[in-house]
Design a protein around this motif. Structure first.
Motif, short mmCIF file in Angstrom:
data_model
loop_
_atom_site.label_atom_id
_atom_site.label_comp_id
_atom_site.label_asym_id
_atom_site.label_seq_id
_atom_site.Cartn_x
_atom_site.Cartn_y
_atom_site.Cartn_z
N PHE A 109 -5.04 54.17 32.56
CA PHE A 109 -3.80 54.92 32.81
C PHE A 109 -3.79 55.35 34.26
O PHE A 109 -4.83 55.69 34.82
CB PHE A 109 -3.72 56.16 31.91
N ASP A 110 -2.60 55.35 34.88
CA ASP A 110 -2.48 55.89 36.24
C ASP A 110 -1.07 56.39 36.47
O ASP A 110 -0.14 55.97 35.78
CB ASP A 110 -2.84 54.80 37.27
N ALA A 111 -0.93 57.28 37.42
CA ALA A 111 0.38 57.81 37.82
C ALA A 111 0.35 58.12 39.31
O ALA A 111 -0.67 58.59 39.83
CB ALA A 111 0.70 59.07 37.03
N HIS A 112 1.44 57.82 40.00
CA HIS A 112 1.57 58.16 41.42
C HIS A 112 2.95 58.77 41.67
O HIS A 112 3.93 58.36 41.03
CB HIS A 112 1.41 56.92 42.30
N ALA A 113 3.02 59.70 42.61
CA ALA A 113 4.27 60.36 42.97
C ALA A 113 5.06 59.52 43.98
O ALA A 113 4.45 58.82 44.81
CB ALA A 113 3.98 61.72 43.57
N VAL B 178 -1.50 47.90 38.85
CA VAL B 178 -2.79 47.25 39.10
C VAL B 178 -3.93 48.27 38.94
O VAL B 178 -5.00 47.92 38.43
CB VAL B 178 -2.80 46.58 40.50
N HIS B 179 -3.69 49.52 39.31
CA HIS B 179 -4.73 50.55 39.13
C HIS B 179 -5.05 50.76 37.64
O HIS B 179 -6.22 50.88 37.27
CB HIS B 179 -4.29 51.88 39.75
N ALA B 180 -4.02 50.77 36.82
CA ALA B 180 -4.24 50.95 35.37
C ALA B 180 -5.01 49.74 34.81
O ALA B 180 -5.94 49.92 34.01
CB ALA B 180 -2.91 51.11 34.65
#
Ligand code: MG
Length: 161
Positions: free
Chosen positions: A9-13, A43-45
């Motif tokens: 899982f990932d999240a970016h603002a 890609v990070h997830a």
């Protein structure tokens, strides 16, 4: 144990003046995502799912954002590195399935290109790279258009890539 699963899982603002890169594809949009690398949240997830499945620590540990080496780097380069770790551990990727959570922009038109872009790096035909997109119907940080999140699962099996 011939098979392993992994979850990422990932999240970016959002940030003004940044490119928006998802699945290795640049999307035309007024704002990009903030981050040390190109902030490719999909890609990070996927990378975290791959690392988790083969018993490795997460990408924040592997590629620390305090390391200037990774400043502005394409996440596809990091993904190549993670695929190398996978092969070293004796695993190959069977398939991946992902969800991008974004209120804006519209993701669906860009999904075929993302699958094509990721295909040679993941050593998978595009039909084994599931990418879906959803909004949260205006709820939460993605719903308010503050950023984009992504979830990915992977299945690994023992064997040559
Ligand atoms: Mg990230």
């Amino acid at each position: 144990m011939p098979h392993r699963v992994g979850l990422g899982f990932d999240a970016h603002a959002f940030e003004e003046g940044r490119r928006l890169v998802l699945g290795g594809v640049e999307l035309p949009h007024a704002r990009g995502l903030a981050g040390h690398s190109d902030a490719d949240v999909l890609v990070h997830a996927i990378m975290d799912a791959l690392l988790g499945a083969c018993g490795e620590r997460d990408i924040g540990f592997k590629f620390p954002d305090t390391d200037p080496t990774y400043q502005g780097i394409s996440s596809l380069v990091l993904l190549e590195e993670v695929m190398g770790i996978l092969a070293e551990r004796g695993y190959r990727l069977v398939n991946t399935d992902c969800v991008i959570v974004a209120q804006e922009p519209r993701i669906a038109p860009h999904i075929p290109e993302m699958r094509t872009r990721l295909s040679p790096i993941l050593r998978l035909t595009p039909d084994k790279i599931g990418i879906k997109a959803t909004t949260t119907e205006g709820m939460g940080f993605t719903g308010r258009g503050e950023g984009i999140a992504a979830v990915a699962v992977v299945l690994l099996e023992r064997g040559e890539p």
